[in-house]
Design an enzyme around this catalytic site. Structure first.
Site, PDB file in Angstrom:
ATOM      1  CG  ASP A   1       6.878  -4.692  -4.196  1.00 57.78           C
ATOM      2  OD1 ASP A   1       5.742  -4.994  -3.680  1.00 57.78           O
ATOM      3  OD2 ASP A   1       7.947  -5.042  -3.547  1.00 57.78           O
ATOM      4  CE  LYS A  15      11.502  -3.903  -4.169  1.00 61.23           C
ATOM      5  NZ  LYS A  15      10.866  -4.963  -4.650  1.00 61.23           N
ATOM      6  CE  LYS A  58      10.400  -5.361  -0.891  1.00 59.94           C
ATOM      7  NZ  LYS A  58       9.506  -5.924  -1.597  1.00 59.94           N
TER       8      LYS A  58
END
Length: 297
Positions: free
Chosen positions: A138, A201, A237
């Site tokens: 990430d 995300k 996400k």
């Protein structure tokens, strides 16, 4: 590919603010109640990136975190979570603790959470994390450059990080609470998608405002349009402060409403959380007890 500015010009977010307000308060709100069920509680567990990102984390504490998770899964007959997410140096600890399970090892990389360092440093950290066992990384987008519309720079940096993360899942964190506007969130989502992100995300969880229904809707709309134009599915996400099942189901419902059923699996939907599992277990017990009273078991 063509100039990213020309590419973004093919997309539109006009009237999105009114549509978001109408749908979140109306249609989607009505869809949440029937979605609040045992099956979706289990689905939320399977979509979790179970996370510890504390300044006090150590090899010992992370190993215990993984061991405790596996005990909870076994004791409560839960589905496996999607991954365990940690700082890069703990990738080998998590990898070792998850041996024999399908659970992935996720790390936050590229100098999370601020990402305010040299590109070479970001690339080196990602490569080292992968060598240490990371299956997924990430990374935080350059938020300041997005706000100043330095889109080419943002895109080129993400492409370089994508190359460094070859062979692993890459999630691009927008930090939506800092981007704030529909325009910034929408364009940042598309830049991430075109740069090769597997997921967009919402947040790091390290700023005052993290995931919100409005921001999630904007990301979903950008990814819906991206899929319509390219045929490629990019996941989403949600992260930051998601401690209650009610919140998780709300986000699940938004994703399903905007993007469709095909996105509702760990392959395309993730929940970054450190505390949600406890609330899921509590709600599962409530539903089980209610079903027993109603004679449905």
């Amino acid at each position: 590919m063509e100039n990213i500015l020309e590419t973004l010009a093919a997309y539109g977010y006009s009237n999105l603010e009114d549509r978001i307000e109408f749908e979140l308060d109306g249609v989607i709100e009505k869809e949440i109640a029937p979605a609040y069920c045992y099956e979706n509680f289990e689905l939320c567990v399977s979509c979790m990136d179970y996370t510890t990102l504390k300044v006090t984390d150590s090899e010992k504490s992370v190993a215990a975190f993984v061991a405790e998770l596996l005990k909870k899964i076994k004791k409560n007959t839960l589905p496996d979570v999607a991954s365990v997410c940690v700082f890069p140096r703990f990738a080998p600890v998590v990898k070792k603790g998850l041996v024999g399970t399908p659970i992935k090892t996720t790390v936050v990389g590229a100098c999370f959470p601020a990402a305010q360092t040299f590109l070479d440093v970001k690339l080196a950290e990602c490569k080292e994390a992968i060598a240490a066992g990371a299956d997924e990384i990430d990374v935080v987008i350059s938020v300041g450059d997005v706000l100043e519309r330095n889109y080419e720079q943002v895109y080129n940096e993400l492409v370089a990080i994508r190359e460094a993360c070859a062979g692993v899942v890459m999630k691009v964190i927008l930090e939506t609470g800092e981007l704030k506007t529909i325009e910034s969130i929408f364009n940042a989502s598309l830049i991430g998608a075109y740069a090769g992100a597997d997921f967009i995300k919402t947040s790091t969880g390290k700023v005052p405002m993290n995931a919100t229904p409005e921001a999630v809707y904007v990301i979903c709309e950008a990814l819906r349009q991206y899929h319509a134009q390219t045929g490629k599915m990019v996941g989403i996400k949600v992260a930051g402060g998601i401690t209650k099942v009610q919140n998780a189901i709300r986000y699940l419902t938004i994703v399903k409403h905007v993007l469709g059923e095909a996105w509702i699996s760990p392959k395309y939907f993730r929940i970054g959380t450190s505390q949600l599992l406890e609330d899921v277990l509590k709600e599962m017990k409530v539903v089980t007890m209610n079903n027993a009273k109603d004679g449905n078991l």
